[in-house]
Design a protein around this motif. Sequence first.
Motif, PDB file in Angstrom:
ATOM      1  N   ILE A   1       0.854  -1.187   0.000  1.00  7.41           N
ATOM      2  CA  ILE A   1       0.000   0.000   0.000  1.00  7.41           C
ATOM      3  C   ILE A   1       0.888   1.233   0.000  1.00  7.41           C
ATOM      4  CG2 ILE A   1      -1.723   1.342   1.262  1.00  7.41           C
ATOM      5  CD1 ILE A   1      -2.778  -1.218   2.459  1.00  7.41           C
ATOM      6  N   ALA A   2       0.654   2.126  -0.957  1.00  2.11           N
ATOM      7  CA  ALA A   2       1.362   3.405  -1.007  1.00  2.11           C
ATOM      8  C   ALA A   2       0.328   4.519  -0.913  1.00  2.11           C
ATOM      9  CB  ALA A   2       2.166   3.529  -2.297  1.00  2.11           C
ATOM     10  N   LEU A   3       0.542   5.447   0.000  1.00  2.00           N
ATOM     11  CA  LEU A   3      -0.448   6.492   0.263  1.00  2.00           C
ATOM     12  C   LEU A   3       0.234   7.850   0.305  1.00  2.00           C
ATOM     13  CD1 LEU A   3      -3.387   7.227   1.074  1.00  2.00           C
ATOM     14  CD2 LEU A   3      -2.701   6.864   3.450  1.00  2.00           C
ATOM     15  N   GLU A   4      -0.294   8.789  -0.446  1.00  3.00           N
ATOM     16  CA  GLU A   4       0.187  10.175  -0.423  1.00  3.00           C
ATOM     17  C   GLU A   4      -0.951  11.063   0.065  1.00  3.00           C
ATOM     18  OE1 GLU A   4       2.384  11.443  -3.997  1.00  3.00           O
ATOM     19  OE2 GLU A   4       2.016   9.404  -4.732  1.00  3.00           O
ATOM     20  N   LEU A   5      -0.664  11.881   1.074  1.00  2.00           N
ATOM     21  CA  LEU A   5      -1.660  12.759   1.669  1.00  2.00           C
ATOM     22  C   LEU A   5      -1.180  14.211   1.589  1.00  2.00           C
ATOM     23  CD1 LEU A   5      -2.477  10.722   4.919  1.00  2.00           C
ATOM     24  CD2 LEU A   5      -3.687  10.664   2.728  1.00  2.00           C
ATOM     25  N   TYR A   6      -2.089  15.097   1.177  1.00  2.00           N
ATOM     26  CA  TYR A   6      -1.751  16.511   1.052  1.00  2.00           C
ATOM     27  C   TYR A   6      -2.856  17.350   1.685  1.00  2.00           C
ATOM     28  CZ  TYR A   6       1.342  14.569  -2.515  1.00  2.00           C
ATOM     29  OH  TYR A   6       2.274  13.815  -3.178  1.00  2.00           O
ATOM     30  N   GLY A   7      -2.488  18.528   2.143  1.00  2.00           N
ATOM     31  CA  GLY A   7      -3.464  19.434   2.728  1.00  2.00           C
ATOM     32  C   GLY A   7      -3.195  20.868   2.326  1.00  2.00           C
ATOM     33  N   THR A   8      -4.236  21.609   2.026  1.00  2.00           N
ATOM     34  CA  THR A   8      -4.094  23.025   1.703  1.00  2.00           C
ATOM     35  C   THR A   8      -4.696  23.907   2.789  1.00  2.00           C
ATOM     36  OG1 THR A   8      -6.198  23.074   0.490  1.00  2.00           O
ATOM     37  CG2 THR A   8      -4.215  22.527  -0.763  1.00  2.00           C
ATOM     38  N   ARG A   9      -5.444  23.302   3.700  1.00  2.00           N
ATOM     39  CA  ARG A   9      -6.090  24.065   4.773  1.00  2.00           C
ATOM     40  C   ARG A   9      -5.454  23.723   6.119  1.00  2.00           C
ATOM     41  NH1 ARG A   9     -10.144  22.543   1.246  1.00  2.00           N
ATOM     42  NH2 ARG A   9     -11.476  24.229   0.494  1.00  2.00           N
ATOM     43  N   ASP A  10      -5.752  24.519   7.105  1.00  2.19           N
ATOM     44  CA  ASP A  10      -5.230  24.300   8.443  1.00  2.19           C
ATOM     45  C   ASP A  10      -6.125  23.293   9.162  1.00  2.19           C
ATOM     46  OD1 ASP A  10      -3.782  24.463  10.761  1.00  2.19           O
ATOM     47  OD2 ASP A  10      -4.740  26.310  11.444  1.00  2.19           O
ATOM     48  N   ILE A  11      -6.067  22.040   8.703  1.00  2.00           N
ATOM     49  CA  ILE A  11      -6.833  20.949   9.305  1.00  2.00           C
ATOM     50  C   ILE A  11      -5.891  19.796   9.597  1.00  2.00           C
ATOM     51  CG2 ILE A  11      -9.019  21.568   8.194  1.00  2.00           C
ATOM     52  CD1 ILE A  11      -8.429  19.432   6.085  1.00  2.00           C
ATOM     53  N   GLU A  12      -6.314  18.909  10.474  1.00  2.00           N
ATOM     54  CA  GLU A  12      -5.473  17.763  10.813  1.00  2.00           C
ATOM     55  C   GLU A  12      -5.393  16.758   9.673  1.00  2.00           C
ATOM     56  OE1 GLU A  12      -6.091  17.372  15.653  1.00  2.00           O
ATOM     57  OE2 GLU A  12      -7.094  15.975  14.308  1.00  2.00           O
ATOM     58  N   ALA A  13      -6.516  16.531   9.009  1.00  2.00           N
ATOM     59  CA  ALA A  13      -6.587  15.509   7.975  1.00  2.00           C
ATOM     60  C   ALA A  13      -6.197  16.087   6.616  1.00  2.00           C
ATOM     61  CB  ALA A  13      -7.997  14.916   7.923  1.00  2.00           C
ATOM     62  N   ASP A  14      -6.146  15.217   5.626  1.00  2.00           N
ATOM     63  CA  ASP A  14      -5.831  15.627   4.262  1.00  2.00           C
ATOM     64  C   ASP A  14      -7.086  16.092   3.541  1.00  2.00           C
ATOM     65  OD1 ASP A  14      -6.892  13.081   2.466  1.00  2.00           O
ATOM     66  OD2 ASP A  14      -6.240  12.507   4.471  1.00  2.00           O
ATOM     67  N   ASP A  15      -6.903  16.921   2.498  1.00  2.00           N
ATOM     68  CA  ASP A  15      -8.016  17.245   1.610  1.00  2.00           C
ATOM     69  C   ASP A  15      -7.720  16.838   0.166  1.00  2.00           C
ATOM     70  OD1 ASP A  15      -6.242  19.268   0.817  1.00  2.00           O
ATOM     71  OD2 ASP A  15      -7.231  20.763   2.082  1.00  2.00           O
ATOM     72  N   THR A  16      -6.548  16.255  -0.046  1.00  2.00           N
ATOM     73  CA  THR A  16      -6.164  15.696  -1.346  1.00  2.00           C
ATOM     74  C   THR A  16      -5.332  14.444  -1.068  1.00  2.00           C
ATOM     75  OG1 THR A  16      -6.116  17.882  -2.361  1.00  2.00           O
ATOM     76  CG2 THR A  16      -4.927  16.125  -3.501  1.00  2.00           C
ATOM     77  N   ALA A  17      -5.585  13.364  -1.809  1.00  2.00           N
ATOM     78  CA  ALA A  17      -4.893  12.115  -1.494  1.00  2.00           C
ATOM     79  C   ALA A  17      -4.829  11.212  -2.713  1.00  2.00           C
ATOM     80  CB  ALA A  17      -5.595  11.384  -0.345  1.00  2.00           C
ATOM     81  N   CYS A  18      -3.833  10.325  -2.703  1.00  2.00           N
ATOM     82  CA  CYS A  18      -3.695   9.299  -3.737  1.00  2.00           C
ATOM     83  C   CYS A  18      -3.329   7.987  -3.056  1.00  2.00           C
ATOM     84  CB  CYS A  18      -2.628   9.690  -4.751  1.00  2.00           C
ATOM     85  SG  CYS A  18      -2.417   8.470  -6.083  1.00  2.00           S
ATOM     86  N   LEU A  19      -4.008   6.928  -3.437  1.00  2.00           N
ATOM     87  CA  LEU A  19      -3.817   5.608  -2.841  1.00  2.00           C
ATOM     88  C   LEU A  19      -3.501   4.609  -3.940  1.00  2.00           C
ATOM     89  CD1 LEU A  19      -4.167   3.507  -0.481  1.00  2.00           C
ATOM     90  CD2 LEU A  19      -6.590   3.429  -1.117  1.00  2.00           C
ATOM     91  N   ARG A  20      -2.466   3.800  -3.742  1.00  2.00           N
ATOM     92  CA  ARG A  20      -2.117   2.720  -4.664  1.00  2.00           C
ATOM     93  C   ARG A  20      -2.030   1.416  -3.873  1.00  2.00           C
ATOM     94  NH1 ARG A  20       0.469   2.722  -9.628  1.00  2.00           N
ATOM     95  NH2 ARG A  20       0.893   4.952  -9.364  1.00  2.00           N
ATOM     96  N   ILE A  21      -2.774   0.415  -4.319  1.00  2.00           N
ATOM     97  CA  ILE A  21      -2.784  -0.880  -3.638  1.00  2.00           C
ATOM     98  C   ILE A  21      -2.393  -1.962  -4.632  1.00  2.00           C
ATOM     99  CG2 ILE A  21      -4.100  -2.472  -2.205  1.00  2.00           C
ATOM    100  CD1 ILE A  21      -6.107  -0.282  -1.682  1.00  2.00           C
ATOM    101  N   ARG A  22      -1.393  -2.743  -4.285  1.00  2.00           N
ATOM    102  CA  ARG A  22      -0.973  -3.882  -5.101  1.00  2.00           C
ATOM    103  C   ARG A  22      -1.265  -5.176  -4.355  1.00  2.00           C
ATOM    104  NH1 ARG A  22       3.573  -0.280  -6.155  1.00  2.00           N
ATOM    105  NH2 ARG A  22       3.568   0.346  -8.359  1.00  2.00           N
ATOM    106  N   PHE A  23      -1.628  -6.189  -5.114  1.00  2.00           N
ATOM    107  CA  PHE A  23      -1.928  -7.502  -4.552  1.00  2.00           C
ATOM    108  C   PHE A  23      -0.980  -8.531  -5.167  1.00  2.00           C
ATOM    109  CE2 PHE A  23      -5.669  -4.914  -4.323  1.00  2.00           C
ATOM    110  CZ  PHE A  23      -6.228  -5.205  -3.092  1.00  2.00           C
ATOM    111  N   GLY A  24      -0.871  -9.681  -4.519  1.00  2.00           N
ATOM    112  CA  GLY A  24      -0.039 -10.734  -5.070  1.00  2.00           C
ATOM    113  C   GLY A  24      -0.542 -11.188  -6.424  1.00  2.00           C
ATOM    114  N   ALA A  25      -1.852 -11.171  -6.594  1.00  2.00           N
ATOM    115  CA  ALA A  25      -2.483 -11.494  -7.868  1.00  2.00           C
ATOM    116  C   ALA A  25      -3.678 -10.571  -8.027  1.00  2.00           C
ATOM    117  CB  ALA A  25      -2.919 -12.959  -7.900  1.00  2.00           C
TER     118      ALA A  25
END
Length: 300
Positions: free
Chosen positions: A220-244
Motif C-alpha cells: 500500500i502506497a499512500l500520499e496525503l496533502y493538505g491546503t487548509r489548516d486541518i489535521e486531515a488531508d483534503d487531497t490524497a492518492c492511494l495505490r494498492i498492489r496484490f499478489g495477484a
Amino acid sequence: MSGSRSRTVADPPRLAVVGTSGYAFSYLHRARILHDEGLVRFAGMADIRPPSAAAGALLPPGGTAHTGVEDLLRRCRPDITVVATPPHAHVRTAAAVLRAGSDLLLETPPVLDLAGFTTLTRLAAETGAACQTGFQSFGSPVLPVLRAAIDDGRLGTVVGVGAAGAWIRTDAYYRRNPWAGRRWLDGEAVVDGALTNPFSHAVATALLVGGVAGRAPAEIALELYGTRDIEADDTACLRIRFGAGPEIVVAASLCAEQDHEPYVVVHGEKARAKFWYKSHRLELDDERCHPGPRPTCCAT
C-alpha cells in the motif's frame, strides 16, 4: 434483546434512524416517504441532541424522538435501524443495534479500523442480523453490466482499476461540526480525510469492480496533502498492489475549482470501461452502456 422481531407478513417493518442532522436528515426524509407509502413504519429517531424542528416534523404520528440509541432500541424495537452518526460513533452505535436484533444500514465510512470491522462482522454473524453499508454504487443497475463485460472477457485480462474525483469543499465545510477534517477527537480516531470519507465510495467501488475486495494487499502506497489548516488531508492518492489481481489506484481532491463527477475506470488488455457511479453511466471504449431493457452497449 436479540434475534429477529416477530411480525406477520402484512406488517410493515419498524424503521428507526440514529442521527438527525447533516446527511442523516436525508435518511429521515426517505424514511417518512417510505412510511407514507406503507412500506415501513417510521417508528422513531435518536440523537445526542434534540432534533431540529425540520427533523422532528418528519416523524409520523406515533413516531418518537429519543436522546440515545439504547432508549430508541428499547422503546421502539425497530426491525431495521439506520445509523448515520459521525463516523467515530459508528462502531459502538451499530454494535448496540445488532445486539438488539435489528437489521442495520450503516452510513459510510462504516468503520475506521480493522478492529471495528471485526467487531461488527462478529456481531452480525452471532445475531443473524443483516448488515449493509451505504455504498450506493454497489446497488447501481450499471454494475452488473460492467461485471458481465469483465467476466465475458470483453475487456481482456484486467490489469488495473483506477478511480478519481474532485469536489469543491469550502472552509465552511470544515466548520460544520467538531469532527470535520480531524484525525482524532477526544482521544478517538476520526480519520476524516478525502479518501476515508467523501470518496470512500470511490475506494470501495474500485476494490469491488477489481474483484479484490477482501484480499490482503501486498503493498500500500499512500500520499496525503493538505491546503487548509486541518489535521486531515483534503487531497490524497492511494495505490494498492496484490499478489495477484489488478492494481488499484484512487486519487481525489476536495480543493477543486469546480466539481468533477467521480468515476471508476477498469483497464483491460483489450479494452477499458469507465463507470460514473453517481449518475449510473458506463462507457466501454467510447460505447455508452445503459441499464435499461437492452443489456448490451450502444454507440452514441
